[in-house]
Enzyme design. Sequence first.
Site, PDB file in Angstrom:
ATOM      1  N   ASP A 204       0.950  -1.048   0.183  1.00  0.00           N
ATOM      2  CA  ASP A 204       0.083  -0.252  -0.019  1.00  0.00           C
ATOM      3  C   ASP A 204       1.106   1.042   0.163  1.00  0.00           C
ATOM      4  O   ASP A 204       1.692   1.535   1.001  1.00  0.00           O
ATOM      5  CB  ASP A 204      -0.911   0.143   1.298  1.00  0.00           C
ATOM      6  CG  ASP A 204      -1.777   1.049   1.227  1.00  0.00           C
ATOM      7  OD1 ASP A 204      -1.535   2.085   0.778  1.00  0.00           O
ATOM      8  OD2 ASP A 204      -3.076   0.990   1.635  1.00  0.00           O
ATOM      9  N   HIS A 205       0.863   1.882  -1.288  1.00  0.00           N
ATOM     10  CA  HIS A 205       2.011   2.750  -1.306  1.00  0.00           C
ATOM     11  C   HIS A 205       1.931   4.263  -0.094  1.00  0.00           C
ATOM     12  O   HIS A 205       2.668   4.630   0.042  1.00  0.00           O
ATOM     13  CB  HIS A 205       1.987   3.628  -2.731  1.00  0.00           C
ATOM     14  CG  HIS A 205       0.894   4.487  -2.953  1.00  0.00           C
ATOM     15  ND1 HIS A 205      -0.602   4.012  -3.405  1.00  0.00           N
ATOM     16  CD2 HIS A 205       0.505   5.596  -2.991  1.00  0.00           C
ATOM     17  CE1 HIS A 205      -1.318   4.937  -3.779  1.00  0.00           C
ATOM     18  NE2 HIS A 205      -0.555   5.949  -3.375  1.00  0.00           N
ATOM     19  N   HIS A 267      -6.152   2.383   2.163  1.00  0.00           N
ATOM     20  CA  HIS A 267      -5.468   3.443   2.547  1.00  0.00           C
ATOM     21  C   HIS A 267      -6.025   4.224   3.903  1.00  0.00           C
ATOM     22  O   HIS A 267      -5.182   4.359   4.895  1.00  0.00           O
ATOM     23  CB  HIS A 267      -5.539   4.570   1.379  1.00  0.00           C
ATOM     24  CG  HIS A 267      -4.979   4.203   0.171  1.00  0.00           C
ATOM     25  ND1 HIS A 267      -3.996   3.539   0.052  1.00  0.00           N
ATOM     26  CD2 HIS A 267      -5.172   4.829  -1.038  1.00  0.00           C
ATOM     27  CE1 HIS A 267      -3.562   3.360  -1.227  1.00  0.00           C
ATOM     28  NE2 HIS A 267      -4.538   4.236  -1.870  1.00  0.00           N
TER      29      HIS A 267
END
Length: 516
Positions: A204-205, A267
């Site tokens: 998950d960036h 996120h």
Amino acid sequence: MAIPEVKAAPAAPVKTQKPERKPDPCIVVIFGASGDLTKRKLLPALYHLEQAGLLPKEISVVGVARRPLEATFAPDMKEGIIAGGGVDEKEAALAPFIEHVQYHAMNFDDDAGYAGLNELLSSIDKKNGTKGNRLFYLATAPEYFADIINALGKHEMNKPAKDKPGSWVRTIVEKPFGHDLESARKLNDDVNKVFDEDQVFRIDHYLGKETVQNILVFRFANGIFENVWNRNYIDHVEITAAESIGIEGRGPFYETAGALRDVVQNHVMELLSFVAMEPPVSFEASAVRAEKVKVWKSIQPIHPADTVRGQYGPSTVDGKQVVGYRQEDRVHPRSQTETYAALRLEIENWRWAGVPFYIRAGKRMAKRVTEITITFKQPPLSIFKDAEGKGAEGIRSNVVSMRIQPDEGITLRFGAKLPGPNMSISPVNMNFSYAESFGASSANGYERLLLDAMLGDATLFAHRDGVEATWALITPILEDWAKNPIKDLPNYPAGTWGPPASDAMLKADGRKWRKL
């Protein structure tokens, strides 16, 4: 009246901290390398690591996709590094780095293609000394994940080579990881049939962003905050993940996703866990993950009445006419897909019982901003007045606001005496800016995550338990929304802060969204 600001003094220049060890020599194999992610994010991130001296000299990159791009792939990646990574094309290290970038064309269901890939990797091992270490990055559409994983297992590319002691094989899987609880469990099972869980890095960036990692430092390295980080002092928490853009031509993808799947399940839930988790016993991956899962499993089932969904309609933004979601390319004209989602939830544990968490995410909103707002309770008795002579109702609460993007930083709002003969209170902001204190950065968030995956550090990656825990919360909402379509879509104009029902949800609790 605008709130006065007091800026935190810039710190002395800080040198980039070196990791305790460099990664081993390895080959980074990117499936789906013809996509935008590889050119805009992954190769620039790898080169930033090279610039910082954080990569071994024996590093190679192999792009894998269906199109025949053998002649153009490396030059195209060089262009992406220069344009997307803020790199001077004459930089001395760039040409040698690009020499280690190769391409392999194949279909993802082609046995011969995997055999050829295996041969290519073996030849790179011999030529470049990469010692059999492999980092497979799945940057493809989700429907290919299981096929690629199974094929890697079938061709025995999922385990370290027996003739190379100490070598390793790992895989990074991009989101979305499933589209509901059932599909996430199946994908987890498919992956774990081939790769052991400690070989799997679900990325998950957002977790690669310095400001997200700083939440833990802010809480656990500063004694003045952690002592009041609980239900005794905090009134409520808000998390906003807003985008000013629309779906940018991704109609087919977004029609199957929506804001709840695309942003909230991953996120936003990750941000929430960092805000709400208990102090881990260490910063080891297993300890951090365990505390995050405890948070998600402590969240009570979210009632449909505590959810809001919306879809943007046509409007004028910055003097330009923009279309509504239903008029976007390849979107159904009567689509029920939400471009906005808001939830009210509570965490039933001793730290947070009774503290509401309000989260919202959306497209085509008033501005691009991701921010966490911690609003503290008012003092039990107010003996002061604000500038207009009002008592407690006029004095604003203390707030800690953590800006994830853009303009990354932290703001503390507190009350101060207005100059003059009266004891009147006015809010002031104390601001910390990452750019002003530490300098602007061209990093995109993938640098830390790619480095950690090469080092085998899974602290900032999702575990299957966490993925399934968040889907267990979100899936019932998706099912309820599917059974109960909204008749008045679109219900917010592009360029605004979402549907009126979102404001009404907080108003029912005597609160309102923080103005961002």
